[in-house]
Design a protein around this motif. Structure first.
Motif, PDB file in Angstrom:
ATOM      1  N   TYR A  25     -25.955 -72.920  -5.768  1.00  0.00           N
ATOM      2  CA  TYR A  25     -25.255 -74.136  -5.366  1.00  0.00           C
ATOM      3  C   TYR A  25     -26.279 -75.232  -5.114  1.00  0.00           C
ATOM      4  N   GLN A  26     -25.855 -76.480  -5.321  1.00  0.00           N
ATOM      5  CA  GLN A  26     -26.776 -77.611  -5.240  1.00  0.00           C
ATOM      6  C   GLN A  26     -26.438 -78.505  -4.042  1.00  0.00           C
ATOM      7  N   VAL A  27     -27.478 -78.801  -3.252  1.00  0.00           N
ATOM      8  CA  VAL A  27     -27.367 -79.728  -2.129  1.00  0.00           C
ATOM      9  C   VAL A  27     -28.535 -80.699  -2.233  1.00  0.00           C
ATOM     10  N   SER A  28     -28.243 -81.982  -2.254  1.00  0.00           N
ATOM     11  CA  SER A  28     -29.274 -83.037  -2.315  1.00  0.00           C
ATOM     12  C   SER A  28     -30.284 -82.800  -3.445  1.00  0.00           C
ATOM     13  N   GLY A  29     -29.792 -82.381  -4.597  1.00  0.00           N
ATOM     14  CA  GLY A  29     -30.648 -82.191  -5.765  1.00  0.00           C
ATOM     15  C   GLY A  29     -31.407 -80.878  -5.818  1.00  0.00           C
ATOM     16  N   THR A  30     -31.307 -80.055  -4.788  1.00  0.00           N
ATOM     17  CA  THR A  30     -32.017 -78.775  -4.746  1.00  0.00           C
ATOM     18  C   THR A  30     -31.023 -77.636  -4.943  1.00  0.00           C
ATOM     19  N   ILE A  62     -22.012 -79.927  -0.922  1.00  0.00           N
ATOM     20  CA  ILE A  62     -22.392 -79.126  -2.086  1.00  0.00           C
ATOM     21  C   ILE A  62     -21.927 -79.899  -3.316  1.00  0.00           C
ATOM     22  N   ARG A  63     -22.849 -80.187  -4.218  1.00  0.00           N
ATOM     23  CA  ARG A  63     -22.542 -81.034  -5.376  1.00  0.00           C
ATOM     24  C   ARG A  63     -22.427 -80.278  -6.688  1.00  0.00           C
ATOM     25  N   GLY A  64     -22.855 -79.020  -6.724  1.00  0.00           N
ATOM     26  CA  GLY A  64     -22.778 -78.289  -7.974  1.00  0.00           C
ATOM     27  C   GLY A  64     -22.823 -76.789  -7.757  1.00  0.00           C
ATOM     28  N   LEU A  65     -22.284 -76.069  -8.721  1.00  0.00           N
ATOM     29  CA  LEU A  65     -22.341 -74.610  -8.774  1.00  0.00           C
ATOM     30  C   LEU A  65     -22.823 -74.215 -10.153  1.00  0.00           C
ATOM     31  N   ARG A  66     -23.600 -73.159 -10.216  1.00  0.00           N
ATOM     32  CA  ARG A  66     -23.985 -72.643 -11.527  1.00  0.00           C
ATOM     33  C   ARG A  66     -24.169 -71.136 -11.453  1.00  0.00           C
ATOM     34  N   ILE A  67     -24.074 -70.524 -12.620  1.00  0.00           N
ATOM     35  CA  ILE A  67     -24.187 -69.077 -12.772  1.00  0.00           C
ATOM     36  C   ILE A  67     -25.380 -68.801 -13.672  1.00  0.00           C
ATOM     37  N   LEU A  82     -18.049 -80.595  -2.139  1.00  0.00           N
ATOM     38  CA  LEU A  82     -17.541 -79.798  -1.035  1.00  0.00           C
ATOM     39  C   LEU A  82     -18.359 -80.112   0.213  1.00  0.00           C
ATOM     40  N   GLU A  83     -17.739 -80.833   1.131  1.00  0.00           N
ATOM     41  CA  GLU A  83     -18.431 -81.200   2.370  1.00  0.00           C
ATOM     42  C   GLU A  83     -18.256 -80.097   3.393  1.00  0.00           C
TER      43      GLU A  83
END
Length: 101
Positions: A25-30, A62-67, A82-83
């Motif tokens: 999951y992505q938070v603030s570009g990380t 949370i700005r992104g999810l990836r597998i 998702l805040e």
């Protein structure tokens, strides 16, 4: 009636499940690693239950999810918004239907 045998499709679903090794999951570009709590094939679906820990330990979005697959390749991704507060955890279930149509 489909072309492929049910046993063949069941084996392919298990292969898909076994090839997924990481959710991120992505938070603030990380990108951060989530924890796969459960994985299973249920009928025609490959299902994962994933815990998204509260890292960083503050309120954030949370700005992104990836597998990620066994070769380290991004198998799929999605932008989200998702805040959550510093004390909220996230438990998510992902269902991927794999069937002949």
């Amino acid at each position: 009636m489909g072309f492929f045998a049910n046993d063949f499709l069941a084996k392919r679903r298990k292969q898909w499940m076994d090839s997924i090794v990481k959710f991120q999951y992505q938070v603030s570009g990380t990108w951060y690693d989530a924890v796969i709590n459960k994985r299973e094939v249920s009928g025609t679906k490959v299902m994962f239950t994933v815990h998204i820990p509260n890292v960083p330990a503050s309120g954030h979005t949370i700005r992104g999810l990836r597998i990620i697959d066994i070769e380290g390749t991004v198998a799929g991704s999605q932008e989200i918004s998702l805040e959550r507060t510093a004390t909220q955890g996230v438990l998510a279930t992902f269902e991927f239907p794999i069937q002949e149509v």
